[in-house]
Design a protein around this motif. Sequence first.
Motif, PDB file in Angstrom:
ATOM      1  N   GLY A  45      -7.340   8.426  13.469  1.00  0.00           N
ATOM      2  CA  GLY A  45      -5.986   7.949  13.679  1.00  0.00           C
ATOM      3  C   GLY A  45      -5.570   7.009  12.575  1.00  0.00           C
ATOM      4  O   GLY A  45      -6.258   6.866  11.556  1.00  0.00           O
ATOM      5  N   ARG A  46      -4.436   6.361  12.822  1.00  0.00           N
ATOM      6  CA  ARG A  46      -3.916   5.420  11.838  1.00  0.00           C
ATOM      7  C   ARG A  46      -2.958   4.457  12.518  1.00  0.00           C
ATOM      8  O   ARG A  46      -2.566   4.661  13.666  1.00  0.00           O
ATOM      9  CB  ARG A  46      -3.231   6.143  10.692  1.00  0.00           C
ATOM     10  N   PHE A  47      -2.563   3.439  11.781  1.00  0.00           N
ATOM     11  CA  PHE A  47      -1.518   2.519  12.215  1.00  0.00           C
ATOM     12  C   PHE A  47      -0.282   2.842  11.386  1.00  0.00           C
ATOM     13  O   PHE A  47      -0.344   2.887  10.163  1.00  0.00           O
ATOM     14  CB  PHE A  47      -1.956   1.069  12.023  1.00  0.00           C
ATOM     15  N   ASN A  48       0.829   3.082  12.062  1.00  0.00           N
ATOM     16  CA  ASN A  48       2.041   3.525  11.379  1.00  0.00           C
ATOM     17  C   ASN A  48       2.930   2.391  10.888  1.00  0.00           C
ATOM     18  O   ASN A  48       3.876   2.658  10.150  1.00  0.00           O
ATOM     19  CB  ASN A  48       2.860   4.428  12.310  1.00  0.00           C
ATOM     20  N   ASP A  49       2.673   1.171  11.290  1.00  0.00           N
ATOM     21  CA  ASP A  49       3.552   0.052  10.932  1.00  0.00           C
ATOM     22  C   ASP A  49       2.720  -1.086  10.347  1.00  0.00           C
ATOM     23  O   ASP A  49       2.094  -1.846  11.083  1.00  0.00           O
ATOM     24  CB  ASP A  49       4.321  -0.410  12.172  1.00  0.00           C
ATOM     25  N   ILE A  50       2.692  -1.149   9.017  1.00  0.00           N
ATOM     26  CA  ILE A  50       2.001  -2.242   8.326  1.00  0.00           C
ATOM     27  C   ILE A  50       2.955  -2.839   7.307  1.00  0.00           C
ATOM     28  O   ILE A  50       3.860  -2.179   6.809  1.00  0.00           O
ATOM     29  CB  ILE A  50       0.683  -1.781   7.658  1.00  0.00           C
ATOM     30  N   SER A  51       2.738  -4.106   7.023  1.00  0.00           N
ATOM     31  CA  SER A  51       3.559  -4.787   6.023  1.00  0.00           C
ATOM     32  C   SER A  51       2.687  -5.797   5.303  1.00  0.00           C
ATOM     33  O   SER A  51       1.606  -6.148   5.768  1.00  0.00           O
ATOM     34  CB  SER A  51       4.758  -5.480   6.693  1.00  0.00           C
ATOM     35  N   GLY A  52       3.186  -6.273   4.169  1.00  0.00           N
ATOM     36  CA  GLY A  52       2.429  -7.283   3.456  1.00  0.00           C
ATOM     37  C   GLY A  52       2.781  -7.368   1.990  1.00  0.00           C
ATOM     38  O   GLY A  52       3.712  -6.710   1.514  1.00  0.00           O
ATOM     39  N   ASN A  53       2.003  -8.173   1.310  1.00  0.00           N
ATOM     40  CA  ASN A  53       2.192  -8.441  -0.109  1.00  0.00           C
ATOM     41  C   ASN A  53       0.827  -8.556  -0.774  1.00  0.00           C
ATOM     42  O   ASN A  53      -0.163  -8.882  -0.119  1.00  0.00           O
ATOM     43  CB  ASN A  53       2.932  -9.773  -0.307  1.00  0.00           C
ATOM     44  N   PHE A  54       0.815  -8.305  -2.078  1.00  0.00           N
ATOM     45  CA  PHE A  54      -0.395  -8.603  -2.849  1.00  0.00           C
ATOM     46  C   PHE A  54      -0.010  -9.002  -4.258  1.00  0.00           C
ATOM     47  O   PHE A  54       1.107  -8.760  -4.713  1.00  0.00           O
ATOM     48  CB  PHE A  54      -1.398  -7.441  -2.826  1.00  0.00           C
ATOM     49  N   SER A  55      -0.944  -9.659  -4.920  1.00  0.00           N
ATOM     50  CA  SER A  55      -0.796 -10.028  -6.325  1.00  0.00           C
ATOM     51  C   SER A  55      -1.909  -9.351  -7.103  1.00  0.00           C
ATOM     52  O   SER A  55      -3.044  -9.267  -6.628  1.00  0.00           O
ATOM     53  CB  SER A  55      -0.908 -11.542  -6.511  1.00  0.00           C
ATOM     54  N   TRP A  56      -1.573  -8.891  -8.307  1.00  0.00           N
ATOM     55  CA  TRP A  56      -2.558  -8.165  -9.110  1.00  0.00           C
ATOM     56  C   TRP A  56      -2.261  -8.354 -10.587  1.00  0.00           C
ATOM     57  O   TRP A  56      -1.117  -8.261 -11.018  1.00  0.00           O
ATOM     58  CB  TRP A  56      -2.529  -6.677  -8.769  1.00  0.00           C
ATOM     59  N   ASP A  57      -3.293  -8.647 -11.346  1.00  0.00           N
ATOM     60  CA  ASP A  57      -3.234  -8.721 -12.796  1.00  0.00           C
ATOM     61  C   ASP A  57      -4.510  -8.075 -13.309  1.00  0.00           C
ATOM     62  O   ASP A  57      -5.610  -8.577 -13.064  1.00  0.00           O
ATOM     63  CB  ASP A  57      -3.141 -10.179 -13.258  1.00  0.00           C
ATOM     64  N   ALA A  58      -4.396  -6.946 -13.993  1.00  0.00           N
ATOM     65  CA  ALA A  58      -5.560  -6.209 -14.478  1.00  0.00           C
ATOM     66  C   ALA A  58      -6.432  -7.058 -15.404  1.00  0.00           C
ATOM     67  O   ALA A  58      -7.637  -6.851 -15.475  1.00  0.00           O
ATOM     68  CB  ALA A  58      -5.123  -4.935 -15.191  1.00  0.00           C
ATOM     69  N   ASP A  59      -5.817  -8.024 -16.111  1.00  0.00           N
ATOM     70  CA  ASP A  59      -6.582  -8.887 -17.001  1.00  0.00           C
ATOM     71  C   ASP A  59      -7.306 -10.007 -16.267  1.00  0.00           C
ATOM     72  O   ASP A  59      -8.202 -10.632 -16.825  1.00  0.00           O
ATOM     73  CB  ASP A  59      -5.660  -9.494 -18.066  1.00  0.00           C
ATOM     74  N   LYS A  60      -6.897 -10.289 -15.037  1.00  0.00           N
ATOM     75  CA  LYS A  60      -7.517 -11.341 -14.229  1.00  0.00           C
ATOM     76  C   LYS A  60      -7.720 -10.841 -12.791  1.00  0.00           C
ATOM     77  O   LYS A  60      -7.111 -11.337 -11.853  1.00  0.00           O
ATOM     78  CB  LYS A  60      -6.639 -12.592 -14.206  1.00  0.00           C
ATOM     79  N   PRO A  61      -8.590  -9.849 -12.607  1.00  0.00           N
ATOM     80  CA  PRO A  61      -8.754  -9.280 -11.268  1.00  0.00           C
ATOM     81  C   PRO A  61      -9.240 -10.296 -10.228  1.00  0.00           C
ATOM     82  O   PRO A  61      -8.935 -10.161  -9.049  1.00  0.00           O
ATOM     83  CB  PRO A  61      -9.767  -8.154 -11.471  1.00  0.00           C
ATOM     84  N   ASN A  62      -9.964 -11.330 -10.672  1.00  0.00           N
ATOM     85  CA  ASN A  62     -10.471 -12.324  -9.721  1.00  0.00           C
ATOM     86  C   ASN A  62      -9.362 -13.155  -9.100  1.00  0.00           C
ATOM     87  O   ASN A  62      -9.582 -13.837  -8.100  1.00  0.00           O
ATOM     88  CB  ASN A  62     -11.492 -13.243 -10.393  1.00  0.00           C
ATOM     89  N   ASP A  63      -8.160 -13.115  -9.670  1.00  0.00           N
ATOM     90  CA  ASP A  63      -7.024 -13.853  -9.109  1.00  0.00           C
ATOM     91  C   ASP A  63      -6.233 -13.029  -8.092  1.00  0.00           C
ATOM     92  O   ASP A  63      -5.246 -13.506  -7.534  1.00  0.00           O
ATOM     93  CB  ASP A  63      -6.071 -14.297 -10.228  1.00  0.00           C
ATOM     94  N   ALA A  64      -6.671 -11.793  -7.841  1.00  0.00           N
ATOM     95  CA  ALA A  64      -5.949 -10.923  -6.909  1.00  0.00           C
ATOM     96  C   ALA A  64      -5.982 -11.496  -5.502  1.00  0.00           C
ATOM     97  O   ALA A  64      -6.927 -12.184  -5.112  1.00  0.00           O
ATOM     98  CB  ALA A  64      -6.563  -9.524  -6.910  1.00  0.00           C
ATOM     99  N   MET A  65      -4.914 -11.217  -4.752  1.00  0.00           N
ATOM    100  CA  MET A  65      -4.866 -11.604  -3.343  1.00  0.00           C
ATOM    101  C   MET A  65      -4.042 -10.582  -2.584  1.00  0.00           C
ATOM    102  O   MET A  65      -3.243  -9.853  -3.167  1.00  0.00           O
ATOM    103  CB  MET A  65      -4.300 -13.010  -3.157  1.00  0.00           C
ATOM    104  N   ILE A  66      -4.279 -10.517  -1.262  1.00  0.00           N
ATOM    105  CA  ILE A  66      -3.515  -9.621  -0.398  1.00  0.00           C
ATOM    106  C   ILE A  66      -3.360 -10.260   0.976  1.00  0.00           C
ATOM    107  O   ILE A  66      -4.240 -11.009   1.426  1.00  0.00           O
ATOM    108  CB  ILE A  66      -4.173  -8.225  -0.299  1.00  0.00           C
ATOM    109  N   ASP A  67      -2.247  -9.979   1.599  1.00  0.00           N
ATOM    110  CA  ASP A  67      -1.928 -10.477   2.937  1.00  0.00           C
ATOM    111  C   ASP A  67      -1.235  -9.330   3.669  1.00  0.00           C
ATOM    112  O   ASP A  67      -0.148  -8.913   3.272  1.00  0.00           O
ATOM    113  CB  ASP A  67      -1.010 -11.692   2.821  1.00  0.00           C
ATOM    114  N   ILE A  68      -1.899  -8.782   4.694  1.00  0.00           N
ATOM    115  CA  ILE A  68      -1.388  -7.615   5.407  1.00  0.00           C
ATOM    116  C   ILE A  68      -1.249  -7.936   6.892  1.00  0.00           C
ATOM    117  O   ILE A  68      -2.127  -8.582   7.476  1.00  0.00           O
ATOM    118  CB  ILE A  68      -2.342  -6.412   5.254  1.00  0.00           C
TER     119      ILE A  68
END
Length: 181
Positions: A45-68
Amino acid sequence: MKKILIAAALTASTGLVQAADYKLDPTHSFINFKTGHLGVSWLQGRFNDISGNFSWDADKPNDAMIDITINTASVDSNHAERDKHLRSDDFLDVEKYPTASFKSTGFDGKTLSGDLTLHGVTKPISFEVSKVGEGKDPWGGYRAGFVGTYDLKRSEFGIDKNLGPAAEVIKLELNVEGIRK
């Protein structure tokens, strides 16, 4: 004049190394799950309703973040009666816990760590993540996509309905696609 050009160049280059912020595209982001059914097949199955944001910089992957955030009532296993049962207090208890969430706390370029809140329980988890791709879209935007998997033990989140050992672990697959803000 030379100082102004140097300052402008430094400002422009600083902007290039900052992480880009993305909003999840809910029509191209999925949280899929599967668990054993009687030891002979998979319930998916799956969840049909998700939302959120993330940050990404290929040069600084360790600074990535996500909030879902996941609307737990949006669970969809392709069977209305089963979905009704999954929403009940035997499993997700969507009236008491209408959302689940994941907030990252760290990323080492391969493993994403964070706090998963499900069924009123928050636990730190870690799982492997890989970038699917990134680039311009046909509408003038810029997108990035990632995939990760996690094996969730229901009992660790207070979901104790006994369905046998084949159904104790739920395999989650998180597919996110974001549109750069």
